[in-house]
Write a protein that holds these residues in place. Structure first.
Motif, PDB file in Angstrom:
ATOM      1  N   GLY A 162      40.994  38.158  47.188  1.00 36.71           N
ATOM      2  CA  GLY A 162      40.982  36.872  46.733  1.00 36.71           C
ATOM      3  C   GLY A 162      40.891  36.275  45.615  1.00 36.71           C
ATOM      4  O   GLY A 162      41.421  35.268  45.447  1.00 36.71           O
ATOM      5  N   MET A 163      39.467  36.682  44.660  1.00 38.33           N
ATOM      6  CA  MET A 163      39.071  35.478  43.259  1.00 38.33           C
ATOM      7  C   MET A 163      40.957  36.129  42.819  1.00 38.33           C
ATOM      8  O   MET A 163      41.002  35.177  42.345  1.00 38.33           O
ATOM      9  N   VAL A 164      41.377  36.699  42.509  1.00 32.96           N
ATOM     10  CA  VAL A 164      42.456  37.218  41.673  1.00 32.96           C
ATOM     11  C   VAL A 164      43.607  35.583  42.084  1.00 32.96           C
ATOM     12  O   VAL A 164      44.098  34.662  41.088  1.00 32.96           O
ATOM     13  N   GLU A 165      43.593  34.778  43.055  1.00 28.67           N
ATOM     14  CA  GLU A 165      44.217  33.760  42.828  1.00 28.67           C
ATOM     15  C   GLU A 165      43.024  32.016  42.373  1.00 28.67           C
ATOM     16  O   GLU A 165      44.084  31.040  42.011  1.00 28.67           O
ATOM     17  N   ASP A 166      42.199  33.004  42.228  1.00 27.72           N
ATOM     18  CA  ASP A 166      41.467  31.728  41.293  1.00 27.72           C
ATOM     19  C   ASP A 166      41.201  32.029  40.058  1.00 27.72           C
ATOM     20  O   ASP A 166      41.388  30.842  39.582  1.00 27.72           O
ATOM     21  N   GLU A 167      40.523  33.320  40.053  1.00 27.08           N
ATOM     22  CA  GLU A 167      40.173  33.239  38.318  1.00 27.08           C
ATOM     23  C   GLU A 167      41.312  34.397  37.658  1.00 27.08           C
ATOM     24  O   GLU A 167      42.193  34.144  36.418  1.00 27.08           O
ATOM     25  N   GLY A 168      42.431  34.733  38.965  1.00 28.79           N
ATOM     26  CA  GLY A 168      43.011  35.741  37.267  1.00 28.79           C
ATOM     27  C   GLY A 168      42.915  36.987  37.120  1.00 28.79           C
ATOM     28  O   GLY A 168      41.829  37.433  37.761  1.00 28.79           O
ATOM     29  N   GLU A 169      44.025  37.243  36.924  1.00 26.09           N
ATOM     30  CA  GLU A 169      43.264  39.093  36.251  1.00 26.09           C
ATOM     31  C   GLU A 169      42.876  38.405  34.873  1.00 26.09           C
ATOM     32  O   GLU A 169      43.744  37.609  34.391  1.00 26.09           O
ATOM     33  N   THR A 170      41.963  39.470  34.434  1.00 23.24           N
ATOM     34  CA  THR A 170      41.987  39.127  33.075  1.00 23.24           C
ATOM     35  C   THR A 170      42.884  40.580  32.393  1.00 23.24           C
ATOM     36  O   THR A 170      41.816  41.772  32.358  1.00 23.24           O
ATOM     37  N   SER A 171      43.379  40.033  30.740  1.00 22.99           N
ATOM     38  CA  SER A 171      43.734  41.525  30.107  1.00 22.99           C
ATOM     39  C   SER A 171      43.584  41.028  28.486  1.00 22.99           C
ATOM     40  O   SER A 171      43.602  40.347  28.051  1.00 22.99           O
ATOM     41  N   MET A 188      50.150  38.703  40.947  1.00 20.50           N
ATOM     42  CA  MET A 188      51.742  38.726  41.116  1.00 20.50           C
ATOM     43  C   MET A 188      52.102  38.755  42.661  1.00 20.50           C
ATOM     44  O   MET A 188      52.460  38.347  42.890  1.00 20.50           O
ATOM     45  N   LEU A 189      50.531  39.141  43.643  1.00 17.87           N
ATOM     46  CA  LEU A 189      50.628  38.661  44.770  1.00 17.87           C
ATOM     47  C   LEU A 189      50.439  38.008  45.571  1.00 17.87           C
ATOM     48  O   LEU A 189      50.310  37.953  46.801  1.00 17.87           O
ATOM     49  N   ALA A 190      50.056  36.932  44.897  1.00 18.94           N
ATOM     50  CA  ALA A 190      49.479  35.598  45.107  1.00 18.94           C
ATOM     51  C   ALA A 190      50.997  34.844  45.670  1.00 18.94           C
ATOM     52  O   ALA A 190      51.707  34.839  45.584  1.00 18.94           O
ATOM     53  N   PRO A 191      49.994  34.421  46.743  1.00 20.45           N
ATOM     54  CA  PRO A 191      51.189  33.307  47.756  1.00 20.45           C
ATOM     55  C   PRO A 191      51.591  32.057  47.230  1.00 20.45           C
ATOM     56  O   PRO A 191      50.494  31.728  46.774  1.00 20.45           O
ATOM     57  N   ASP A 192      52.590  30.994  47.444  1.00 21.25           N
ATOM     58  CA  ASP A 192      52.758  30.095  47.458  1.00 21.25           C
ATOM     59  C   ASP A 192      53.300  29.942  45.612  1.00 21.25           C
ATOM     60  O   ASP A 192      52.325  28.858  45.178  1.00 21.25           O
ATOM     61  N   LEU A 193      53.220  30.955  44.777  1.00 17.17           N
ATOM     62  CA  LEU A 193      53.161  30.187  43.527  1.00 17.17           C
ATOM     63  C   LEU A 193      54.589  29.722  43.331  1.00 17.17           C
ATOM     64  O   LEU A 193      55.961  30.947  43.546  1.00 17.17           O
ATOM     65  N   PRO A 194      55.230  29.234  42.868  1.00 20.01           N
ATOM     66  CA  PRO A 194      56.155  28.504  42.563  1.00 20.01           C
ATOM     67  C   PRO A 194      57.259  29.743  41.652  1.00 20.01           C
ATOM     68  O   PRO A 194      56.377  30.989  41.312  1.00 20.01           O
ATOM     69  N   ALA A 195      58.554  30.074  42.111  1.00 24.36           N
ATOM     70  CA  ALA A 195      59.611  31.352  41.305  1.00 24.36           C
ATOM     71  C   ALA A 195      59.322  30.994  39.894  1.00 24.36           C
ATOM     72  O   ALA A 195      59.627  30.491  39.214  1.00 24.36           O
ATOM     73  N   GLY A 196      59.272  32.427  39.566  1.00 22.94           N
ATOM     74  CA  GLY A 196      59.092  32.800  37.942  1.00 22.94           C
ATOM     75  C   GLY A 196      57.573  32.841  36.873  1.00 22.94           C
ATOM     76  O   GLY A 196      57.461  32.458  36.411  1.00 22.94           O
ATOM     77  N   ARG A 234      37.503  40.684  39.211  1.00 25.84           N
ATOM     78  CA  ARG A 234      35.612  40.904  39.547  1.00 25.84           C
ATOM     79  C   ARG A 234      36.395  40.791  41.360  1.00 25.84           C
ATOM     80  O   ARG A 234      36.968  40.413  41.774  1.00 25.84           O
ATOM     81  N   LEU A 235      35.473  42.068  41.280  1.00 27.51           N
ATOM     82  CA  LEU A 235      34.941  42.657  42.670  1.00 27.51           C
ATOM     83  C   LEU A 235      34.043  41.355  44.037  1.00 27.51           C
ATOM     84  O   LEU A 235      33.495  39.871  42.773  1.00 27.51           O
ATOM     85  N   ALA A 236      33.625  41.593  45.440  1.00 26.24           N
ATOM     86  CA  ALA A 236      32.836  40.990  45.824  1.00 26.24           C
ATOM     87  C   ALA A 236      31.531  40.454  45.295  1.00 26.24           C
ATOM     88  O   ALA A 236      30.987  39.096  44.945  1.00 26.24           O
ATOM     89  N   ASP A 237      30.819  41.242  44.632  1.00 26.02           N
ATOM     90  CA  ASP A 237      29.480  40.923  43.560  1.00 26.02           C
ATOM     91  C   ASP A 237      29.574  40.420  42.270  1.00 26.02           C
ATOM     92  O   ASP A 237      28.380  39.575  41.932  1.00 26.02           O
ATOM     93  N   GLY A 238      30.888  39.966  41.224  1.00 24.21           N
ATOM     94  CA  GLY A 238      31.141  39.564  41.181  1.00 24.21           C
ATOM     95  C   GLY A 238      31.169  40.604  39.864  1.00 24.21           C
ATOM     96  O   GLY A 238      31.414  40.406  38.378  1.00 24.21           O
ATOM     97  N   ALA A 239      30.896  41.374  39.831  1.00 25.85           N
ATOM     98  CA  ALA A 239      31.146  42.634  38.651  1.00 25.85           C
ATOM     99  C   ALA A 239      32.249  42.785  38.227  1.00 25.85           C
ATOM    100  O   ALA A 239      33.594  43.040  39.310  1.00 25.85           O
ATOM    101  N   PRO A 240      32.778  43.166  37.106  1.00 23.97           N
ATOM    102  CA  PRO A 240      34.234  43.460  36.586  1.00 23.97           C
ATOM    103  C   PRO A 240      34.289  44.990  37.034  1.00 23.97           C
ATOM    104  O   PRO A 240      33.371  46.185  37.071  1.00 23.97           O
TER     105      PRO A 240
END
Length: 272
Positions: A162-171, A188-196, A234-240
């Protein structure tokens, strides 16, 4: 003048013209060519840079065979062995660094799913979240696994973070082994993002722990790639942890990052 093929496909690519223009300014005769065009004379190029070959996913064996063949007549970047290794996400099993926990199911394996609050199920050969689902329904996750393995594919079962919806992925994007830039990517799998907006990115300053992990990932490679994108969460413990190492045809977000195309060109000239 160096003649370099920008290896692409018959479809849109937001960086293609930007890169070709930058190559021209640097004195490189660059031309966009399809990887699967049988009329291309690869031996007439000083190098071929694999970029937007985004239609290879369901033709992986053909693509890998093409890469080894082309490498026999010109300089291929990234190299064929690297494309072979990285075009199947099973490479994650042997990286030797923290990765997103993954349960692997091959054709013929028993269909046993881990207990997860939410599942992400995807094939080991994929790009752009093709054939990937997110579900809290264990039965739906199992059915998707069945479909994948019935088609002879390897299924990957991961927890949804779920953290990817707040922090997102880091590339983190590297050219010639040097960090060029980093982007925050929408999940990419987060809900309720506007199309595109799923592929939208923002500039990001990576943390020291993320830089350290990315450096460890790149150190596992037998040679320095022209380009590499290390995707972290980041995993649940905050580690990347590594969600993907992209060496085949990643978006590099050049058009979103001033100066990045020039750094890619400089790295290319350094290798040639």
């Amino acid at each position: 003048m160096l003649k370099v093929a920008y290896v692409t496909y018959d479809g849109p690519d937001p960086d293609r013209e930007l890169v070709l223009a930058d190559w021209a300014r640097a004195g490189i005769d660059g031309r966009a060519v399809r990887w699967d065009d049988p009329a291309v004379r690869w031996e007439r190029h000083d190098a071929a840079v694999v970029r937007s070959t985004w239609n290879y996913v369901h033709r992986r064996d053909e693509f890998v065979a093409w890469a080894y063949k082309v490498e026999g007549v010109t300089r291929l970047l990234n190299p064929a062995a690297m494309l072979d290794f990285n075009s199947d996400k099973s490479y994650l099993r042997g990286l030797g660094v923290p990765t997103v926990p993954t349960h692997w199911i091959r054709p013929g394996d028993p269909l046993e799913l881990p207990d997860l609050a939410e599942y992400v199920v995807k094939p080991s050969v994929s790009a752009g979240a093709r054939d990937t689902i997110r579900t809290a329904d264990r039965a739906a996750a199992g059915e998707h696994v069945r479909r994948l393995v019935a088609g002879g594919r390897v299924a990957m079962v991961q927890p949804y973070l779920g953290m990817v919806e707040d922090e997102g992925e880091t590339s983190l994007i590297y050219f010639g082994g040097a960090l060029s830039h980093a982007r925050r990517r929408n999940a990419m799998l987060a809900p309720d993002l506007p199309a595109g907006t799923h592929l939208g990115t923002l500039a990001r300053e990576p943390g020291d722990d993320q830089l350290d992990l990315a450096a460890r990932v790149l150190a596992t490679l037998p040679e320095t790639p022209l380009y590499a994108r290390v995707d972290l969460v980041r995993l649940a413990d905050g580690a990347p942890a590594v969600i993907e190492l992209e060496l085949v045809e990643p978006h590099l977000y050049l058009s979103d990052t001033p100066g990045a195309a020039g750094r890619l060109t400089a790295a290319l000239l350094g290798l040639l």
